[in-house]
Design a protein around this motif. Sequence first.
Motif, mmCIF file in Angstrom:
data_model
loop_
_atom_site.group_PDB
_atom_site.id
_atom_site.type_symbol
_atom_site.label_atom_id
_atom_site.label_comp_id
_atom_site.label_asym_id
_atom_site.label_seq_id
_atom_site.Cartn_x
_atom_site.Cartn_y
_atom_site.Cartn_z
ATOM 1 N N ARG A 63 -2.254 13.251 -19.496
ATOM 2 C CA ARG A 63 -1.102 12.835 -18.678
ATOM 3 C C ARG A 63 -1.554 11.926 -17.535
ATOM 4 O O ARG A 63 -0.857 10.972 -17.164
ATOM 5 N N ALA A 64 -2.745 12.223 -16.955
ATOM 6 C CA ALA A 64 -3.265 11.383 -15.869
ATOM 7 C C ALA A 64 -3.540 9.961 -16.363
ATOM 8 O O ALA A 64 -3.290 8.979 -15.652
ATOM 9 N N VAL A 65 -4.049 9.842 -17.580
ATOM 10 C CA VAL A 65 -4.305 8.517 -18.151
ATOM 11 C C VAL A 65 -2.998 7.751 -18.337
ATOM 12 O O VAL A 65 -2.898 6.557 -18.009
ATOM 13 N N ILE A 66 -1.983 8.422 -18.862
ATOM 14 C CA ILE A 66 -0.693 7.752 -19.070
ATOM 15 C C ILE A 66 -0.104 7.296 -17.735
ATOM 16 O O ILE A 66 0.429 6.179 -17.612
ATOM 17 N N HIS B 266 -10.152 7.920 -14.989
ATOM 18 C CA HIS B 266 -9.316 8.647 -15.945
ATOM 19 C C HIS B 266 -9.379 8.029 -17.336
ATOM 20 O O HIS B 266 -9.559 8.729 -18.331
ATOM 21 N N LEU B 267 -9.236 6.721 -17.407
ATOM 22 C CA LEU B 267 -9.170 6.045 -18.695
ATOM 23 C C LEU B 267 -10.527 6.077 -19.391
ATOM 24 O O LEU B 267 -10.616 6.380 -20.586
ATOM 25 N N ASN B 268 -11.588 5.793 -18.649
ATOM 26 C CA ASN B 268 -12.915 5.737 -19.258
ATOM 27 C C ASN B 268 -13.369 7.102 -19.786
ATOM 28 O O ASN B 268 -14.173 7.184 -20.724
ATOM 29 N N ASP B 269 -12.893 8.181 -19.185
ATOM 30 C CA ASP B 269 -13.289 9.517 -19.617
ATOM 31 C C ASP B 269 -12.459 10.040 -20.783
ATOM 32 O O ASP B 269 -12.769 11.096 -21.343
#
Length: 657
Positions: A438-441, A507-510
């Motif tokens: 959800r954090a990535v979105i 967030h995205l890279n992980d």
Amino acid sequence: MILIDEKLPADPLRSEVVLHVRRHLRRALRARRGTSGDLALLFGLSSKQGERLKLHRALEAASPIDAAAELIAAAMRPTPPVITLGHDDEHIARCHAWLRRRKDEERAFDSIIATDLEMLLVLSKARDYATSHTPEAPAGSEIPILIEGETGTGKELLARAIHDIWARERSATHGFHVVQVAGLPPDLINDELFGHVKGAFTGAEKARLGRLEEANGGTLLIDEIGDLPPAAQVRLLRFLQDQKLSRTGENEERSIQVRIVAATWHRLDDDVAQGTFRRDLLHRVRVGWLRLPPLRSRPGMFTDVVPELLRKLGQTAVPPITRSATEALALYDWPGNLRELVGVLRVALSSAGRSTVRLEDLPPHLQRPYLEQPLFRRAPGFLCDEADGQTLSENLVAWRVKEVVASLNAIAPPAGATDASALRDFFASIPDASDEHRAVIQQLERSVDLTREQGRLVAVERTLTKIQRAPGLPQEILRALDAEHKIVTARREATDRDVAALSAATHLNDSPWFKLLSELRQLPVFAKQDPVHLLQGFVPLVQLTAWLAPEVIETVKAFAREGNILDRARQLLRQNGPQLLEAARDTESLEDDSMSEHSEVEALKLPDKRRDWSREHWQGIMKMFPSKAAAARDLGIDVKTISSHLKRHGIKERWTA
């Protein structure tokens, strides 16, 4: 020996202007009437540069042009030894000024207002044709002239000016005559041009001179010559060949010396192609050829010419017209050209009384298109116009600039970075309920919003810059616009920093899904794929996998922690039955499938109608697509339809196993 390069501008009109000016300069220099300024202009130099190079010394040489090239080469030492004649923007500006001076020197052109390059070139050519100083005919002959142009462009006005120049040169006292062809029946046109003798036809109770005979010793303008009927074309052609005519009803020929100027809104070359105008007559009439440009294609027409037209119509107010009214005039197409414009200006002057012509004085059909534009598109006029007689005080300027800036909010933001939107859609399609996902979105949603705002601010910056570059804005307005421009620039730079900071977030890279995408992008089959198309192709695949085997989602996440996600995912897909195996094959063949569907189908060159697809077409489909499902998806048909067509053509299905 110094070589002279006759380089020309790329634009055809500019090239024509340069050639025209060169011809005049060369003629003057060869006749020993040229000046050092003429030499400087020919070589694209300013007068000061010509003085510094002492070009006046070249005037005494047998060939002033060659001598000037030697002087220029001695100072500039070009390698190779080539001197190029003027052809750049500065030279075009000097040619423009030369044409303007030549127009102003001729009092016959006083009634013709022109400042644009094309119209000034037409007037300079007209002056040449009027005095026969052209390459097309020897000096002393009175060449026929054809003037083409849309209705209302001033053809008769130009024809009268040509007559005035010619009559003054020849000390002629005979007048300027006009015969209007359009709308007359054929018999009457013949009678108008050639006249008749007494008794030539019923009702001819006395002889009548034709317009050609009446104009003997002067000029006859044949207006709308394109409307001449065939019989009159033949008689006019015979007259132009030997300047002799006979009236209707007589056998005797009369010698007439009359200068013919013809005008038409037709493109006579088109009429010749259609068979309605004689080619030989066109060649006789079009010895000198002038084409008047329409109003809509004349740069500076409304800023330079309209104020002068208003003064000629009796306007005494200063300024004669507001900027917003001028801009409204410039938006209109003017099918009636100058004739229509003069009529509109007369009405506007009547409405304004003795005051400056304002937007409200123009007819509604000119007001509406202007007022329908957003304020930022009307900014120059809005900023410059006086408000009920007020001067542009500092407070008024500040208020108007704020209003313009506020209107910039109407600029629609761009759709956002396409790759960010596609990435967001991909992640949103994954049924992952974890907080990390959800954090990535949320990060991607924020990225799309910031990118849209970034694009909007860039558009606002560009619009403000365009407004600032509008000619004639007072300094107080420019200062206020500059202050607002700096504010917008600061906001855009802050947004740039926010976008950069968000891109660096972890967030995205992980995310395991981002790691999976990264691995896929490294595969040779996907290396050259457009990232956006790649992501769009993955969305239905993820949805299919989640529907057929929901446990795969959690398994791929677990694989991400150990690396080699793709190899592990393939092994899992092979263990989940033929349906997932089919999806796996489609995934590995995206380059040959949905990622390149437009190139696949185009390569097959399939007929528009499916019933026209031959056995060879279906065999090509079998070779092109890795699966029947892939073929069905790309061709927009279902698998049963494919099977029936293959069976009809006797083709064994490679996909059955």
